[in-house]
Design a protein around this motif. Structure first.
Motif, PDB file in Angstrom:
ATOM      1  N   UNK A 193      -6.378  64.408  48.163  1.00 20.68           N
ATOM      2  CA  UNK A 193      -7.346  64.030  48.746  1.00 20.68           C
ATOM      3  C   UNK A 193      -7.409  64.985  50.129  1.00 20.68           C
ATOM      4  N   UNK A 194      -6.421  65.227  50.640  1.00 10.76           N
ATOM      5  CA  UNK A 194      -6.083  65.821  52.059  1.00 10.76           C
ATOM      6  C   UNK A 194      -6.480  67.445  51.835  1.00 10.76           C
ATOM      7  N   UNK A 195      -5.933  67.656  50.537  1.00 13.16           N
ATOM      8  CA  UNK A 195      -6.349  69.032  50.127  1.00 13.16           C
ATOM      9  C   UNK A 195      -7.830  69.138  50.053  1.00 13.16           C
ATOM     10  N   UNK A 196      -8.430  68.355  49.518  1.00 12.85           N
ATOM     11  CA  UNK A 196      -9.987  68.262  49.353  1.00 12.85           C
ATOM     12  C   UNK A 196     -10.466  68.535  50.873  1.00 12.85           C
ATOM     13  N   UNK A 197     -10.006  67.494  51.788  1.00 18.97           N
ATOM     14  CA  UNK A 197     -10.636  67.520  53.080  1.00 18.97           C
ATOM     15  C   UNK A 197     -10.528  68.793  53.662  1.00 18.97           C
ATOM     16  N   UNK A 198      -9.356  69.514  53.350  1.00 16.83           N
ATOM     17  CA  UNK A 198      -9.073  70.853  54.235  1.00 16.83           C
ATOM     18  C   UNK A 198     -10.074  71.644  53.603  1.00 16.83           C
ATOM     19  N   UNK A 199     -10.379  71.632  52.320  1.00 17.08           N
ATOM     20  CA  UNK A 199     -11.188  72.717  51.654  1.00 17.08           C
ATOM     21  C   UNK A 199     -12.575  72.616  52.050  1.00 17.08           C
ATOM     22  N   UNK A 200     -12.887  71.581  52.636  1.00 17.49           N
ATOM     23  CA  UNK A 200     -14.264  71.409  53.033  1.00 17.49           C
ATOM     24  C   UNK A 200     -14.508  71.564  54.445  1.00 17.49           C
ATOM     25  N   UNK A 201     -13.170  72.191  54.955  1.00 14.95           N
ATOM     26  CA  UNK A 201     -13.447  72.747  56.211  1.00 14.95           C
ATOM     27  C   UNK A 201     -13.243  71.622  57.558  1.00 14.95           C
ATOM     28  N   UNK A 202     -12.740  70.440  57.200  1.00 10.58           N
ATOM     29  CA  UNK A 202     -12.587  69.364  58.145  1.00 10.58           C
ATOM     30  C   UNK A 202     -11.271  69.562  58.854  1.00 10.58           C
ATOM     31  N   UNK A 203     -10.908  68.860  60.133  1.00 13.66           N
ATOM     32  CA  UNK A 203      -9.995  69.048  60.743  1.00 13.66           C
ATOM     33  C   UNK A 203      -8.982  67.872  60.391  1.00 13.66           C
ATOM     34  N   UNK A 204      -7.620  68.223  60.662  1.00 19.70           N
ATOM     35  CA  UNK A 204      -6.785  66.874  60.089  1.00 19.70           C
ATOM     36  C   UNK A 204      -5.614  67.117  61.107  1.00 19.70           C
ATOM     37  N   UNK A 205      -5.298  65.986  61.824  1.00 20.89           N
ATOM     38  CA  UNK A 205      -4.061  66.004  62.422  1.00 20.89           C
ATOM     39  C   UNK A 205      -3.068  65.019  61.900  1.00 20.89           C
ATOM     40  N   UNK A 206      -1.828  65.517  61.685  1.00 24.41           N
ATOM     41  CA  UNK A 206      -0.733  64.981  60.826  1.00 24.41           C
ATOM     42  C   UNK A 206       0.418  64.731  61.701  1.00 24.41           C
ATOM     43  N   UNK A 207       0.866  63.618  61.658  1.00 24.36           N
ATOM     44  CA  UNK A 207       2.122  63.124  62.404  1.00 24.36           C
ATOM     45  C   UNK A 207       2.885  62.478  61.278  1.00 24.36           C
ATOM     46  N   UNK A 208       4.159  63.226  61.074  1.00 23.80           N
ATOM     47  CA  UNK A 208       4.985  62.607  60.031  1.00 23.80           C
ATOM     48  C   UNK A 208       6.232  63.130  60.428  1.00 23.80           C
ATOM     49  N   UNK A 209       7.229  62.380  59.651  1.00 29.29           N
ATOM     50  CA  UNK A 209       8.755  62.870  59.944  1.00 29.29           C
ATOM     51  C   UNK A 209       9.092  63.583  58.638  1.00 29.29           C
ATOM     52  N   UNK A 210       8.088  63.613  57.644  1.00 28.07           N
ATOM     53  CA  UNK A 210       8.710  64.569  56.384  1.00 28.07           C
ATOM     54  C   UNK A 210       8.086  66.024  56.970  1.00 28.07           C
ATOM     55  N   UNK A 211       9.477  66.917  57.121  1.00 24.96           N
ATOM     56  CA  UNK A 211       9.037  68.171  57.994  1.00 24.96           C
ATOM     57  C   UNK A 211       8.445  69.041  56.484  1.00 24.96           C
ATOM     58  N   UNK A 212       8.869  68.488  55.298  1.00 24.34           N
ATOM     59  CA  UNK A 212       8.203  69.360  54.326  1.00 24.34           C
ATOM     60  C   UNK A 212       6.899  69.444  54.270  1.00 24.34           C
ATOM     61  N   UNK A 213       6.156  68.321  54.625  1.00 28.49           N
ATOM     62  CA  UNK A 213       4.722  68.208  54.626  1.00 28.49           C
ATOM     63  C   UNK A 213       4.310  68.911  55.653  1.00 28.49           C
ATOM     64  N   UNK A 214       4.946  68.978  56.837  1.00 34.19           N
ATOM     65  CA  UNK A 214       4.620  69.895  58.300  1.00 34.19           C
ATOM     66  C   UNK A 214       4.437  71.382  57.644  1.00 34.19           C
ATOM     67  N   UNK A 215       5.383  71.773  57.054  1.00 37.08           N
ATOM     68  CA  UNK A 215       5.577  73.366  56.546  1.00 37.08           C
ATOM     69  C   UNK A 215       4.349  73.664  55.668  1.00 37.08           C
ATOM     70  N   UNK A 216       4.319  72.680  54.552  1.00 35.26           N
ATOM     71  CA  UNK A 216       3.143  72.792  53.862  1.00 35.26           C
ATOM     72  C   UNK A 216       1.718  72.877  54.111  1.00 35.26           C
ATOM     73  N   UNK A 217       1.214  71.877  55.198  1.00 33.54           N
ATOM     74  CA  UNK A 217       0.021  71.555  55.304  1.00 33.54           C
ATOM     75  C   UNK A 217      -0.396  72.285  56.599  1.00 33.54           C
ATOM     76  N   UNK A 218       0.540  72.249  57.526  1.00 31.40           N
ATOM     77  CA  UNK A 218       0.048  72.562  59.123  1.00 31.40           C
ATOM     78  C   UNK A 218      -0.039  73.902  59.220  1.00 31.40           C
ATOM     79  N   UNK A 219      -1.127  74.295  59.950  1.00 33.26           N
ATOM     80  CA  UNK A 219      -0.942  75.611  60.798  1.00 33.26           C
ATOM     81  C   UNK A 219      -0.464  75.795  61.903  1.00 33.26           C
ATOM     82  N   UNK A 220      -0.580  74.969  62.730  1.00 32.22           N
ATOM     83  CA  UNK A 220       0.166  75.043  64.181  1.00 32.22           C
ATOM     84  C   UNK A 220       0.535  73.502  64.239  1.00 32.22           C
ATOM     85  N   UNK A 221       1.869  73.622  65.028  1.00 38.04           N
ATOM     86  CA  UNK A 221       2.415  72.214  65.362  1.00 38.04           C
ATOM     87  C   UNK A 221       2.839  72.208  66.763  1.00 38.04           C
ATOM     88  N   UNK A 222       2.412  71.031  67.486  1.00 38.89           N
ATOM     89  CA  UNK A 222       3.026  70.375  68.658  1.00 38.89           C
ATOM     90  C   UNK A 222       4.156  69.779  68.498  1.00 38.89           C
TER      91      UNK A 222
END
Length: 423
Positions: A193-222
């Motif tokens: 569903x998050x992939x669908x959300x991204x494909x619709x051009x929506x904005x996502x803020x993701x906070x997680x300790x799963x670093x694999x998800x950070x690499x897979x999904x995030x464009x930039x990271x604070x």
């Protein structure tokens, strides 16, 4: 909380958050009666001078250790907390999945909470009537939809909260570790569903300790550390910096190591102490140091999958011992032994070790474990007069993470080479 900039979804300008910490409840009363002449509290800065922009359509990550200010920052972005200084500007409707317990009234049923959340986000009852069937189907909690939320398990709560968040036509979705609670199949459904959300051009803020998800999904990271920004980076670079922060090895400007600890003379000093570790043996030898080293030969608590790492241990001998065996074991968080080896299996003999000697053992290997969290144990054993003897064991002494943007089924990645042809 709004702006006319058409390209920016979220703009954060020099925000800080200060809390007043009171030692005793009576001190709060004393402070109210002191008219500012005396302080009965200590100041705690949860966030210090944080600034960043998130463009519309971006998936923006925030990483940091517990206590770094992530949740405080997200509450400001969701407009549930006011900064002490600075400004947060948001363009669009925000749906937020923050920590468990926020957003739902525990006395209301799931159905009532769905409509309540919709009204808070400005969605009319008529619109929610149209969306409700999809929300109910996605949450998949059956008859519990008409039971009070206080009777829900954490997994059921997250199912319903996520179902609402993705079905209220939000422009910005904020997710704070919530998906870690659901089972594997629900997580797969959420990420789809998050992939669908991204494909619709929506904005996502993701906070997680799963670093694999950070690499897979995030464009930039604070990257946050103790309330301070260490900068905004592309995902892979941010993960590498965060891994150094975890073991107090982050190098700031001019190569200076930024660390909260004054000095580290031993590898083990870089790791949090596990109060639940098991420590035993006959005291003939002692495991005095241990650590995990990445492919850059630096201490780490996060290893990239399919990259080499080295597990090291140092053992000091109090007695002369013939052919001691050195071992490590990796377990998952449920305690299941996943893998491990020892010097006898690997045909690496240390022969006789004299009393007072220190032996350093290195196990270098490729990491093919699935992305996730694991526990590392060490042992020094051997045989005396044909009997197996434990000289020293440290069980579950290091917690570490394998970082992966692709997980297969089971414990290991078979690294399949797939070819599809049409006949």
């Amino acid at each position: 909380m709004s702006s006319s900039n058409n390209n920016i979804a979220i703009s954060v300008r020099k925000i800080s958050k200060e809390y007043q910490i009171y030692g005793k409840p009576i001190d709060r009363l004393k402070q109210s009666l002191s008219f500012g002449e005396k302080k009965y509290y200590r100041e705690f800065n949860a966030l210090n001078d944080i600034s960043f922009d998130v463009k519309k359509g971006q998936t923006f990550g925030i990483v940091g250790q517990n206590g770094s200010g992530k949740s405080t920052l997200l509450q400001m972005l969701a407009d549930t907390l006011t900064p002490t200084e600075g400004e947060v500007i948001v363009n669009g409707r925000v749906a937020a999945l923050l920590e468990l317990g926020s957003g739902f009234n525990p006395e209301y049923t799931g159905r009532e909470n769905v409509y309540l959340n919709g009204s808070i986000l400005g969605v009319s009852k008529e619109e929610m009537d149209i969306r409700f069937a999809e929300i109910e189907q996605f949450a998949d909690i059956g008859d519990f939809i008409d039971q009070p939320v206080k009777t829900y398990s954490s997994g059921m709560y997250v199912r319903l909260a996520f179902a609402v968040a993705i079905n209220v036509d939000a422009d910005i979705l904020i997710v704070d570790e919530a998906l870690a609670v659901g089972d594997m199949f629900f997580q797969i459904k959420c990420y789809k569903k998050i992939d669908e959300f991204r494909n619709q051009g929506k904005t996502i803020l993701l906070v997680t300790h799963d670093l694999g998800s950070v690499i897979k999904y995030c464009d930039n990271v604070l990257v946050l550390n103790q309330g301070n920004s260490l900068g905004i980076y592309p995902a892979k670079e941010a993960v590498d910096i965060y891994k150094k922060v975890v073991v107090n090895l982050h190098k700031g400007k001019e190569g200076i190591i930024e660390t909260t600890s004054t000095s580290h003379k031993e590898w083990k000093d870089f790791y949090p102490l596990n109060a639940e570790m098991l420590n035993y043996g006959n005291d003939s030898a002692e495991i005095i140091d241990y650590g995990i080293f990445d492919d850059y030969k630096e201490l780490t608590s996060a290893i990239n999958k399919d990259v080499s790492c080295t597990i090291k241990m140092r053992v000091q001998f109090k007695e002369t011992i013939e052919n001691p065996i050195f071992a490590y074991t990796i377990k998952d968080l449920k305690g299941t032994e996943i893998t491990g080896t020892n010097t006898m299996i690997e045909n690496a003999s240390s022969k006789e070790v004299k009393a007072g000697q220190i032996i350093e053992v290195s196990f270098e290997q490729q990491v093919t474990l699935q992305g996730g969290n694991y526990l590392l144990s060490f042992g020094c054993t051997g045989f005396q007069k044909g009997e197996f003897v434990v000289y020293h064991r440290l069980y579950d002494v290091i917690a570490f993470q394998v970082v992966s943007s692709k997980n297969t089924v089971g414990f290991f990645d078979p690294n399949s080479k797939v070819e599809i042809t049409t006949k």
